[in-house]
Design a protein around this motif. Structure first.
Motif, PDB file in Angstrom:
ATOM      1  N   ILE A 182      -7.241   4.870   2.643  1.00 16.80           N
ATOM      2  CA  ILE A 182      -6.807   6.259   2.439  1.00 16.80           C
ATOM      3  C   ILE A 182      -5.346   6.413   2.832  1.00 16.80           C
ATOM      4  CG2 ILE A 182      -7.106   8.630   3.270  1.00 16.80           C
ATOM      5  CD1 ILE A 182     -10.167   7.921   3.439  1.00 16.80           C
ATOM      6  N   ALA A 183      -4.962   5.825   3.964  1.00 18.81           N
ATOM      7  CA  ALA A 183      -3.568   5.916   4.403  1.00 18.81           C
ATOM      8  C   ALA A 183      -2.625   5.261   3.397  1.00 18.81           C
ATOM      9  CB  ALA A 183      -3.406   5.264   5.771  1.00 18.81           C
ATOM     10  N   MET A 184      -3.009   4.096   2.895  1.00 25.41           N
ATOM     11  CA  MET A 184      -2.104   3.346   2.018  1.00 25.41           C
ATOM     12  C   MET A 184      -2.079   3.881   0.588  1.00 25.41           C
ATOM     13  SD  MET A 184      -0.970   1.385   4.284  1.00 25.41           S
ATOM     14  CE  MET A 184       0.103   0.408   3.287  1.00 25.41           C
ATOM     15  N   VAL A 185      -3.209   4.317   0.084  1.00 28.53           N
ATOM     16  CA  VAL A 185      -3.303   4.692  -1.331  1.00 28.53           C
ATOM     17  C   VAL A 185      -3.179   6.195  -1.561  1.00 28.53           C
ATOM     18  CG1 VAL A 185      -4.807   4.589  -3.361  1.00 28.53           C
ATOM     19  CG2 VAL A 185      -4.681   2.637  -1.819  1.00 28.53           C
ATOM     20  N   VAL A 186      -3.733   7.012  -0.644  1.00 34.82           N
ATOM     21  CA  VAL A 186      -3.746   8.461  -0.845  1.00 34.82           C
ATOM     22  C   VAL A 186      -2.600   9.147  -0.100  1.00 34.82           C
ATOM     23  CG1 VAL A 186      -5.109  10.575  -0.543  1.00 34.82           C
ATOM     24  CG2 VAL A 186      -6.256   8.442  -1.192  1.00 34.82           C
ATOM     25  N   VAL A 187      -2.451   8.835   1.193  1.00 33.43           N
ATOM     26  CA  VAL A 187      -1.464   9.538   2.015  1.00 33.43           C
ATOM     27  C   VAL A 187      -0.045   9.018   1.775  1.00 33.43           C
ATOM     28  CG1 VAL A 187      -0.784  10.094   4.396  1.00 33.43           C
ATOM     29  CG2 VAL A 187      -3.205  10.089   3.763  1.00 33.43           C
ATOM     30  N   HIS A 188       0.097   7.713   1.638  1.00 33.30           N
ATOM     31  CA  HIS A 188       1.436   7.121   1.498  1.00 33.30           C
ATOM     32  C   HIS A 188       1.554   6.242   0.246  1.00 33.30           C
ATOM     33  CE1 HIS A 188       2.431   8.516   5.493  1.00 33.30           C
ATOM     34  NE2 HIS A 188       1.345   7.942   5.975  1.00 33.30           N
ATOM     35  N   PRO A 189       1.243   6.768  -0.926  1.00 35.54           N
ATOM     36  CA  PRO A 189       1.319   5.930  -2.129  1.00 35.54           C
ATOM     37  C   PRO A 189       2.754   5.522  -2.482  1.00 35.54           C
ATOM     38  CG  PRO A 189       0.972   8.205  -2.745  1.00 35.54           C
ATOM     39  CD  PRO A 189       0.864   8.139  -1.245  1.00 35.54           C
ATOM     40  N   GLU A 190       3.722   6.246  -1.936  1.00 35.67           N
ATOM     41  CA  GLU A 190       5.126   5.951  -2.240  1.00 35.67           C
ATOM     42  C   GLU A 190       5.668   4.770  -1.432  1.00 35.67           C
ATOM     43  OE1 GLU A 190       5.278   8.364   1.470  1.00 35.67           O
ATOM     44  OE2 GLU A 190       4.034   8.411  -0.316  1.00 35.67           O
ATOM     45  N   TRP A 191       4.934   4.320  -0.432  1.00 38.43           N
ATOM     46  CA  TRP A 191       5.419   3.218   0.401  1.00 38.43           C
ATOM     47  C   TRP A 191       5.484   1.921  -0.393  1.00 38.43           C
ATOM     48  CZ3 TRP A 191       2.465   3.433   5.724  1.00 38.43           C
ATOM     49  CH2 TRP A 191       2.986   4.475   6.488  1.00 38.43           C
ATOM     50  N   SER A 192       6.571   1.215  -0.209  1.00 39.65           N
ATOM     51  CA  SER A 192       6.685  -0.123  -0.776  1.00 39.65           C
ATOM     52  C   SER A 192       5.837  -1.075   0.062  1.00 39.65           C
ATOM     53  CB  SER A 192       8.151  -0.580  -0.744  1.00 39.65           C
ATOM     54  OG  SER A 192       8.557  -0.758   0.614  1.00 39.65           O
ATOM     55  N   VAL A 193       5.675  -2.297  -0.400  1.00 39.00           N
ATOM     56  CA  VAL A 193       4.944  -3.295   0.382  1.00 39.00           C
ATOM     57  C   VAL A 193       5.644  -3.502   1.724  1.00 39.00           C
ATOM     58  CG1 VAL A 193       4.242  -5.721   0.475  1.00 39.00           C
ATOM     59  CG2 VAL A 193       3.980  -4.426  -1.639  1.00 39.00           C
ATOM     60  N   PHE A 194       6.958  -3.463   1.719  1.00 37.92           N
ATOM     61  CA  PHE A 194       7.719  -3.618   2.962  1.00 37.92           C
ATOM     62  C   PHE A 194       7.408  -2.491   3.942  1.00 37.92           C
ATOM     63  CE2 PHE A 194      11.490  -2.833   5.567  1.00 37.92           C
ATOM     64  CZ  PHE A 194      11.621  -4.070   6.184  1.00 37.92           C
ATOM     65  N   GLU A 195       7.417  -1.253   3.458  1.00 43.35           N
ATOM     66  CA  GLU A 195       7.157  -0.101   4.334  1.00 43.35           C
ATOM     67  C   GLU A 195       5.706  -0.060   4.824  1.00 43.35           C
ATOM     68  OE1 GLU A 195      10.104   3.355   2.619  1.00 43.35           O
ATOM     69  OE2 GLU A 195       8.504   2.600   1.303  1.00 43.35           O
ATOM     70  N   GLY A 196       4.785  -0.548   4.016  1.00 42.06           N
ATOM     71  CA  GLY A 196       3.381  -0.501   4.370  1.00 42.06           C
ATOM     72  C   GLY A 196       2.804  -1.819   4.844  1.00 42.06           C
ATOM     73  N   GLN A 197       3.674  -2.758   5.192  1.00 43.96           N
ATOM     74  CA  GLN A 197       3.197  -4.103   5.506  1.00 43.96           C
ATOM     75  C   GLN A 197       2.200  -4.132   6.666  1.00 43.96           C
ATOM     76  OE1 GLN A 197       6.234  -6.811   7.227  1.00 43.96           O
ATOM     77  NE2 GLN A 197       7.600  -5.050   7.104  1.00 43.96           N
ATOM     78  N   PHE A 198       2.371  -3.289   7.671  1.00 50.83           N
ATOM     79  CA  PHE A 198       1.442  -3.261   8.802  1.00 50.83           C
ATOM     80  C   PHE A 198       0.046  -2.860   8.326  1.00 50.83           C
ATOM     81  CE2 PHE A 198      -0.547  -1.018  12.428  1.00 50.83           C
ATOM     82  CZ  PHE A 198      -0.603  -2.073  13.321  1.00 50.83           C
ATOM     83  N   GLY A 199      -0.032  -1.831   7.506  1.00 52.83           N
ATOM     84  CA  GLY A 199      -1.312  -1.387   6.974  1.00 52.83           C
ATOM     85  C   GLY A 199      -1.965  -2.437   6.094  1.00 52.83           C
ATOM     86  N   TRP A 200      -1.173  -3.083   5.238  1.00 51.34           N
ATOM     87  CA  TRP A 200      -1.732  -4.118   4.369  1.00 51.34           C
ATOM     88  C   TRP A 200      -2.225  -5.307   5.176  1.00 51.34           C
ATOM     89  CZ3 TRP A 200      -3.367  -2.318   0.138  1.00 51.34           C
ATOM     90  CH2 TRP A 200      -2.667  -1.327  -0.552  1.00 51.34           C
ATOM     91  N   LEU A 201      -1.506  -5.676   6.228  1.00 51.78           N
ATOM     92  CA  LEU A 201      -1.959  -6.777   7.086  1.00 51.78           C
ATOM     93  C   LEU A 201      -3.263  -6.422   7.803  1.00 51.78           C
ATOM     94  CD1 LEU A 201       1.393  -8.121   8.546  1.00 51.78           C
ATOM     95  CD2 LEU A 201      -0.196  -9.336   7.064  1.00 51.78           C
ATOM     96  N   LEU A 202      -3.374  -5.190   8.265  1.00 55.90           N
ATOM     97  CA  LEU A 202      -4.633  -4.763   8.879  1.00 55.90           C
ATOM     98  C   LEU A 202      -5.772  -4.786   7.864  1.00 55.90           C
ATOM     99  CD1 LEU A 202      -3.479  -1.832  11.197  1.00 55.90           C
ATOM    100  CD2 LEU A 202      -4.312  -4.081  11.891  1.00 55.90           C
TER     101      LEU A 202
END
Length: 124
Positions: free
Chosen positions: A86-106
């Motif tokens: 939800i955080a990565m796809v709904v709340v912050h869809p504008e984040w690049s992989v770089f900006e969202g790397q912590f979430g993607w790693l989790l």
């Protein structure tokens, strides 16, 4: 050390380190600064800030503790993965992989734990 024991230790390390990292970086700050977090939390499904924050605390405090203990590990991964998606796809869809790397790693860590389960090193 045989291969099976090494795999058990590797998964135990992944479970404990991933869960404590999530708990320390996201879960405990939400509990310790509850009033402040109420003003900051996104509410994408319009459940209200209190409900949304309590759901996040459940996923980021209780579920990591269950995972560390090896109790209901696969089940405990599901709320964590839901909050992360939800955080990565709904709340912050504008984040690049770089900006969202912590979430993607989790997401990678807890999906791996979901797939593998607790194996033999657990409390119950």
């Amino acid at each position: 050390m045989n291969e099976s024991k090494a795999q058990d230790l590797g998964l135990l390390f992944l479970r404990i380190s991933g869960a404590l990292f999530l708990l320390g970086v996201h879960g405990l700050p939400k509990v310790l600064n509850y009033s402040e977090q109420l003003k900051l939390i996104e509410d994408p499904f319009h459940l209200g800030a209190h409900v949304t924050l309590l759901l996040a605390i459940f996923a980021e405090v209780l579920c990591p503790l269950l995972i560390v203990a090896g109790l209901l590990v696969r089940l405990a991964c599901l709320p964590i993965l839901a909050v992360l998606l939800i955080a990565m796809v709904v709340v912050h869809p504008e984040w690049s992989v770089f900006e969202g790397q912590f979430g993607w790693l989790l997401l990678i860590i807890f999906t791996s734990i979901l797939i593998a389960g607790p194996r033999r090193l657990r409390l119950a």
